[in-house]
Design an enzyme around this catalytic site. Structure first.
Site, PDB file in Angstrom:
ATOM      1  CD  GLU A  76      23.855  28.690  25.122  1.00 52.46           C
ATOM      2  OE1 GLU A  76      23.821  27.819  25.989  1.00 52.46           O
ATOM      3  OE2 GLU A  76      23.947  29.915  25.411  1.00 52.46           O
ATOM      4  CG  ASP A 106      23.637  33.819  21.579  1.00 46.43           C
ATOM      5  OD1 ASP A 106      24.439  32.859  21.550  1.00 46.43           O
ATOM      6  OD2 ASP A 106      22.514  33.739  22.106  1.00 46.43           O
TER       7      ASP A 106
HETATM    8  C1  LIG Z   1      32.425  19.806  42.611  1.00 46.63           C
HETATM    9  C2  LIG Z   1      31.222  20.627  42.687  1.00 46.63           C
HETATM   10  C3  LIG Z   1      31.182  21.578  41.579  1.00 46.63           C
HETATM   11  C4  LIG Z   1      30.010  22.484  41.610  1.00 46.63           C
HETATM   12  C5  LIG Z   1      30.029  23.330  40.424  1.00 46.63           C
HETATM   13  C6  LIG Z   1      28.948  24.315  40.398  1.00 46.63           C
HETATM   14  C7  LIG Z   1      28.955  24.988  39.103  1.00 46.63           C
HETATM   15  C8  LIG Z   1      28.051  26.111  38.912  1.00 46.63           C
HETATM   16  C9  LIG Z   1      27.919  26.416  37.443  1.00 46.63           C
HETATM   17  C10 LIG Z   1      27.503  27.761  37.121  1.00 46.63           C
HETATM   18  C11 LIG Z   1      26.918  28.028  35.789  1.00 46.63           C
HETATM   19  C12 LIG Z   1      27.759  27.937  34.593  1.00 46.63           C
HETATM   20  C13 LIG Z   1      27.049  28.467  33.418  1.00 46.63           C
HETATM   21  C14 LIG Z   1      27.742  28.170  32.153  1.00 46.63           C
HETATM   22  C15 LIG Z   1      27.069  28.791  30.978  1.00 46.63           C
HETATM   23  C16 LIG Z   1      26.081  27.909  30.327  1.00 46.63           C
HETATM   24  C17 LIG Z   1      25.448  28.450  29.070  1.00 46.63           C
HETATM   25  C18 LIG Z   1      24.210  29.220  29.336  1.00 46.63           C
HETATM   26  O1  LIG Z   1      24.264  30.291  29.855  1.00 46.63           O
HETATM   27  N1  LIG Z   1      23.044  28.712  28.988  1.00 46.63           N
HETATM   28  C19 LIG Z   1      21.789  29.383  29.236  1.00 46.63           C
HETATM   29  C20 LIG Z   1      20.870  29.429  28.027  1.00 46.63           C
HETATM   30  C21 LIG Z   1      20.152  28.200  27.633  1.00 46.63           C
HETATM   31  C22 LIG Z   1      20.713  27.346  26.722  1.00 46.63           C
HETATM   32  C23 LIG Z   1      20.045  26.206  26.332  1.00 46.63           C
HETATM   33  C24 LIG Z   1      18.797  25.934  26.844  1.00 46.63           C
HETATM   34  C25 LIG Z   1      18.235  26.793  27.754  1.00 46.63           C
HETATM   35  C26 LIG Z   1      18.905  27.937  28.137  1.00 46.63           C
HETATM   36  C27 LIG Z   1      21.133  28.803  30.454  1.00 46.63           C
HETATM   37  O2  LIG Z   1      20.239  29.483  30.943  1.00 46.63           O
HETATM   38  O3  LIG Z   1      21.483  27.724  30.930  1.00 46.63           O
END
Ligand SMILES: CCCCCCCCCCCCCCCCCC(=O)N[C@@H](Cc1ccccc1)C(=O)O
Length: 667
Positions: free
Chosen positions: A230, A160
């Site tokens: 998800e 999804d």
């Molecule tokens: C060396 C320093 C590094 C710093 C890195 C910073 C990274 C920033 C990351 C940004 C976000 C990446 C998102 C990846 C997608 C994850 C999947 C997602 O969207 N999940 C949702 C839905 C969810 C799933 C399970 C439980 C609750 C919600 C979410 O809202 O997280």
């Protein structure tokens, strides 16, 4: 006079004092000692810092998993890369949007499932791949290894996507853009799901289809779980996959070794001073909390506004929450190792800082705070995601409502987070709606083979990048699988610059054709590398009591079988043939075949794949019901040790006659 006195002291003292001192010689010496001590300490510190920086060692040591220097990849002609990319384009065109837990695009999800079956026909048709629909829309595959694997692994992804958001801001149609050549000259597969997470779904399928077509059945059994919700927390998909998988593992006497889901990625230019891309493997995941904020005021005519409206009170509370962030937990979670692992690849100045976090952790924490992306790894974040109030332009509303979404750092706790919320929004009703805790931290030491498998596979497609463990700052389906294994990694090899990170759930989500090709190869290599560590079911050995041996010998005697048993040291009785026969000729199966097995006392089987205290697998492994279920040629339980059998018996090396015996029935 004063001056004279001063010069007198000066003459008798060390050169550290100016000529205007009035203190005694003793005091002056003491001051000098202190000053020199301080200088010496500072110099020693500087030296220590420099030496530490100069001698920083790589913390990740790559383990040899086989074809390290010359990994064999899937063939990838231009045509094949194009075809694979086109399949991802097609996958994106299915609007499998999760709007909310009760508003999923189920029709599109059904079509998407049919699409997968159509474009990957061979794997869906394969003898060694079993597909189980879960809750109608989610998908669980079992890929049977050539070995009787005890330690399968799980590859996860979700089918999804989130809604596109503001359609007008997209440069191309989020569901119908195809492959687009962008201004940097690169070709991109554009659209919602390109990096979250259809690239992983399709990448895994491409790699498996290739293996099936090329008859590369893996040695190690593995599972694939594709959830269908998800983006709204996976309670219908991953949660159900987890339940079914737990049962399958139990039935098969397996224990999940590790799992790999989406999450972090290859990230470049995120920390000034680290000029290599980082393979950032999420070894832990933040917790989650949703908090409702409600403010009340008077509902009045807008011509006579109250001193404070419900909206004003709520806005004030929310602004306070944003101003007074949850505290930094820097140094208490995996973020410290992200930096320690990255440190050897930093400029010398940054090496001095990162190599000496005992001294500079405050400075580093402040530096991380400068960007919301880097700040997210060190604290519980607070995002105001919904703000509602008012019905008409000339009515001051009595109620205002907002929603805050926290992602909780592994070293923080929910009570403390809520307490600070209440302090910040002290005139607002703060209600916890929903939460789950941060995950455990999965092991990432150099001797952890699953971690090595994931990292090696990533290094094979990104050889110049450097692996770092770290915190997954968002959430994934892995929450639902935490009871299946303690080795949970979150990573797909998408390459992101800081500006690309905003494309997750944002505008203009995309993946380059080149990187997508690496994604596919990564999963292929992972399937190959995982075969390095196949834990094959040990020869099932079951202790047999002396009376059982006697019983067995009686049967031998009563039968017309003449045993050519010789004297040797062996104390094992092969059962393989018995089992094979029992399956082939189940109609002929007799009690005598099972007699020894049935009489074996049951041992508790809490952990079916673990050996028992005696070093032997649980005896139920070869009890009657399993016997029936066991496929022909099964080599799962083929040795029955006769620990207490007379030493002059050799039941191990079967002569042809003995083999005949084991294949016959005894009346
Ligand atoms: C060396 C320093 C590094 C710093 C890195 C910073 C990274 C920033 C990351 C940004 C976000 C990446 C998102 C990846 C997608 C994850 C999947 C997602 O969207 N999940 C949702 C839905 C969810 C799933 C399970 C439980 C609750 C919600 C979410 O809202 O997280």
């Amino acid at each position: 006079m004063m001056r004279k006195h001063s010069s007198h002291i000066e003459a008798g003292s060390s050169s550290c004092c100016s000529g205007t001192c009035y203190c005694s010689k003793k005091v002056k010496v003491t001051i000098c000692v202190v000053i020199w001590t301080v200088i010496a300490v500072i110099v020693a510190l500087i030296l220590a810092v420099i030496i530490k920086a100069a001698t920083l060692q790589e913390l990740f040591e790559r383990m040899e998993l086989g074809a390290r220097d010359d990994p064999v990849f899937m063939s990838a002609t231009e045509q094949e890369i194009l075809e694979r990319s086109q399949r991802l384009v097609d996958a994106i065109s299915y609007r499998t949007i999760s709007f909310s837990g009760t508003n999923l695009s189920l029709e599109a999800m059904t079509d998407f499932g049919t699409f997968l079956e159509r474009v990957f026909p061979n794997l869906h048709d394969s003898d060694f791949v079993t597909f189980t629909p879960i809750n109608t829309y989610s998908r669980l595959y079992r890929i049977e290894g050539t070995e009787k694997t005890l330690n399968p692994y799980l590859l996860c992804a979700h089918m999804d996507v989130v809604p596109e958001g503001d359609f007008d801001l997209w440069t191309h149609d989020p569901f119908d853009a195809g492959i687009v050549t962008e201004s940097d000259g690169q070709d991109y597969i554009f659209g919602r799901g390109a990096i979250d997470d259809k690239h992983a779904v399709l990448g895994i399928m491409e790699a498996l289809e290739y293996k099936v077509v090329n008859k590369e059945q893996p040695k190690r059994t593995f599972y694939i779980g594709f959830g269908h919700d998800e983006e709204v927390s996976g309670y219908l998909g991953a949660a159900e996959i987890s339940i079914t998988l737990e049962k399958m593992l139990k039935d098969n006497g397996e224990e999940l070794d590790f799992l790999l889901d989406e999450g972090m990625f290859v990230v470049a230019d995120i920390i000034p001073g680290i000029n290599v891309p980082l393979i950032y493997i999420g070894v832990a995941e933040k917790g989650w909390a949703v908090v409702d904020l409600d403010a009340e005021g008077d509902q009045v005519h807008s011509s006579t506004p109250p001193l404070e409206s419900s909206i004003g009170i709520l806005a004030h509370g929310v602004a306070n929450m944003e101003d007074n962030k949850q505290p930094s937990m820097f140094g208490k979670g995996p973020e410290i190792d992200t930096l320690r692992y990255a440190a050897p690849h930093a400029t010398f100045l940054l090496k001095m800082i990162l190599g000496n976090l005992w001294l500079f952790s405050g400075l580093v924490s402040s530096a991380l705070e400068l960007s919301s992306q880097t700040d997210s790894i060190q604290r519980t974040t607070t995002a105001v995601t919904i703000f509602n109030a008012g019905v008409k332009e000339n009515v001051v509303p009595s109620q205002a409502h907002a929603v805050v979404n926290h992602r909780i750092h592994p070293s923080d706790n929910l009570e403390d987070v809520l307490e600070l919320d209440r302090e910040n929004a002290d005139r607002v009703k703060v209600t916890l709606r929903d939460s789950f805790p941060p995950s455990e931290v999965s092991s990432y030491s150099n001797d952890v083979i699953p971690f090595q498998i994931v990292v090696n596979s990533a290094l094979e497609v990104f050889p110049d990048a450097k692996p770092v463990p770290g915190l997954m700052v968002a959430n994934t389906d892995t929450f639902h699988y935490k009871n299946l294994t303690d080795k949970i990694y979150r990573f797909t090899p998408v390459y992101n610059l800081p500006e690309d990170i905003a494309r997750f759930h944002g505008i203009d989500e995309r993946i380059s054709v080149d990187i997508y090709s690496k994604v596919v190869q990564f999963y292929y290599r992972l399937m190959v590398n995982a075969d390095f560590d196949v834990k094959i079911a040990p020869t099932a050995q079951v202790e047999v009591k002396p009376e059982e041996v006697e019983e067995f010998l009686e049967i031998l005697e009563e039968s017309d079988y003449e045993s050519p048993i010789n004297n040797t040291d062996s104390n094992l009785l092969p059962l393989t043939k018995v089992m094979e026969e029992s399956d082939e000729n189940s109609a002929n199966e007799t009690d005598s075949h099972l007699m020894i097995l049935q009489d074996i006392p049951e041992e508790p089987n809490e952990n079916p794949s673990n050996e028992t205290d005696s070093g032997l697998p649980p005896s139920q492994d070869i009890l009657e019901e399993d016997f029936d279920a066991m496929p022909v040629n099964e080599t799962y339980s083929d040795m029955l040790p006769l620990e207490s059998a007379p030493k002059d018996l050799d039941l191990y090396d079967l002569t042809p006659e003995e083999e005949t015996f084991s294949n016959r029935t005894i009346d």
